[in-house]
Design a protein around this motif. Structure first.
Motif, short mmCIF file in Angstrom:
data_model
loop_
_atom_site.label_atom_id
_atom_site.label_comp_id
_atom_site.label_asym_id
_atom_site.label_seq_id
_atom_site.Cartn_x
_atom_site.Cartn_y
_atom_site.Cartn_z
N PHE A 60 16.82 4.95 -1.54
CA PHE A 60 15.79 5.08 -0.26
C PHE A 60 14.81 4.07 -0.17
O PHE A 60 15.17 3.22 0.48
N ILE A 61 13.88 4.28 -0.16
CA ILE A 61 12.48 3.43 -0.41
C ILE A 61 12.72 2.48 -0.44
O ILE A 61 12.05 1.35 -0.02
N ALA A 62 13.61 1.82 -1.86
CA ALA A 62 13.90 0.37 -2.11
C ALA A 62 14.74 0.03 -0.77
O ALA A 62 14.46 -1.72 -0.99
N SER A 63 15.20 0.34 -0.51
CA SER A 63 16.48 -0.08 0.80
C SER A 63 15.88 -0.57 1.93
O SER A 63 16.37 -1.12 3.02
N LEU A 64 14.53 -0.18 2.17
CA LEU A 64 14.11 -0.54 3.32
C LEU A 64 13.65 -1.50 3.17
O LEU A 64 12.87 -2.20 2.69
N PRO A 65 13.76 -1.97 4.79
CA PRO A 65 12.94 -2.80 5.51
C PRO A 65 11.37 -4.17 4.98
O PRO A 65 10.43 -3.11 5.41
N ARG A 66 11.31 -4.85 3.75
CA ARG A 66 9.37 -4.47 3.88
C ARG A 66 8.56 -5.24 5.58
O ARG A 66 7.99 -4.84 5.48
N ALA A 67 9.61 -5.59 5.45
CA ALA A 67 8.72 -6.41 7.23
C ALA A 67 8.54 -5.67 8.32
O ALA A 67 7.32 -5.93 9.00
N ALA A 106 0.63 -1.23 -0.10
CA ALA A 106 0.45 0.29 0.04
C ALA A 106 0.83 1.39 0.16
O ALA A 106 0.60 2.49 -0.27
N SER A 107 2.24 1.15 0.18
CA SER A 107 3.44 2.22 0.50
C SER A 107 4.33 2.37 -0.53
O SER A 107 3.93 2.63 -2.28
N VAL A 108 5.34 1.33 -0.49
CA VAL A 108 6.65 1.52 -1.67
C VAL A 108 5.65 1.10 -2.96
O VAL A 108 6.29 1.44 -3.64
N GLY A 109 4.89 0.43 -2.56
CA GLY A 109 4.12 -0.49 -3.92
C GLY A 109 3.30 0.45 -4.80
O GLY A 109 4.07 -0.45 -6.03
N LEU A 110 3.29 1.58 -4.13
CA LEU A 110 2.48 2.28 -4.61
C LEU A 110 3.18 3.54 -5.42
O LEU A 110 3.84 4.10 -6.84
N PHE A 111 4.02 3.90 -4.76
CA PHE A 111 5.34 4.78 -4.82
C PHE A 111 6.16 4.59 -5.58
O PHE A 111 6.57 5.63 -6.41
N VAL A 112 6.88 3.33 -5.62
CA VAL A 112 7.64 3.38 -6.98
C VAL A 112 7.70 3.48 -8.06
O VAL A 112 8.81 4.04 -8.57
N LEU A 138 6.81 4.01 8.67
CA LEU A 138 6.78 2.98 8.67
C LEU A 138 7.63 1.90 8.71
O LEU A 138 7.41 1.38 9.81
N ALA A 139 8.96 2.53 8.20
CA ALA A 139 9.91 1.68 8.78
C ALA A 139 10.42 2.08 9.89
O ALA A 139 11.52 1.11 10.67
N VAL A 164 15.59 9.74 4.00
CA VAL A 164 16.93 10.42 3.93
C VAL A 164 17.08 11.76 3.68
O VAL A 164 16.03 12.45 3.45
N ALA A 165 17.23 12.41 3.02
CA ALA A 165 18.13 13.52 2.79
C ALA A 165 17.91 14.20 1.32
O ALA A 165 18.71 13.51 0.41
N LEU A 166 16.77 14.94 1.40
CA LEU A 166 16.62 14.48 -0.61
C LEU A 166 17.44 15.91 -0.79
O LEU A 166 17.45 16.63 0.23
N PRO A 167 18.36 15.79 -1.99
CA PRO A 167 18.69 16.82 -2.74
C PRO A 167 17.92 18.50 -2.57
O PRO A 167 16.39 18.40 -2.88
#
Length: 169
Positions: free
Chosen positions: A99-106, A8-14, A71-72, A77-80
């Motif tokens: 950054f989002i892809a690096s966060l633990p799914r669990a 519901a989050s990363v699966g949409l954001f990416v 959520l994680a 991360v500090a964005l440019p």
């Protein structure tokens, strides 16, 4: 059927951040074909008191990044810095995606009932559970900014269709 917090989050954001990046690429191609500086597009806004295109992209990245971090249970991360140039916006999107892809799914999946606090730019704190943060606040905010960015580019004449917004599946 259940849907996970991650979906519901990363699966949409990416995918939608990737689509947003592709929309900007189409804006650049449009400007170059018509021999004007693509940076002109970044200052466009739908109304005088609305964010311009660059700020819409910046806010989409901010909502995706901060929400995912909360959520994680991580610091975002500090964005440019938000620059009014296409390369800077693409870097911002890339940083958000990485950054989002690096966060633990669990940990994200376990966040539905976790208490989180969203801080507004003025310092106001809004309490949520992970679930309400995603469903009531951040998904609507994220899609508002992505949609407005799409609309601004369409209004400028960039030849976009719904598939550009939704992405090619």
């Amino acid at each position: 059927m259940t849907i996970s917090m991650y979906e519901a989050s990363v699966g949409l954001f990416v995918p939608y951040l990737r689509n947003l990046s592709a929309l900007l690429d189409k804006g650049v191609a449009y400007a170059e074909a018509r021999k004007f500086n693509p940076e002109v597009l970044l200052g466009m806004r739908l109304a005088p008191n609305m964010y311009d295109l660059a700020q819409q992209v910046g806010e989409a990245c901010r909502h995706a990044t901060v929400t995912s971090a909360l959520l994680a249970g991580r610091e975002p991360v500090a964005l440019p810095a938000l620059e009014h140039d296409m390369a800077g916006l693409q870097a911002r999107i890339a940083t958000s995606l990485e950054f989002i892809a690096s966060l633990p799914r669990a940990e994200i999946d376990a966040a539905a009932e976790r208490k989180v606090v969203w801080r507004l730019k003025d310092g106001t704190e809004l309490p949520f559970t992970g679930r309400t943060l995603v469903l009531v606040n951040c998904i609507p905010q994220f899609f508002f900014h992505v949609t407005t960015a799409y609309d601004l580019l369409r209004h400028a004449g960039v030849e976009l269709v719904k598939k550009d917004y939704l992405g090619r599946k």
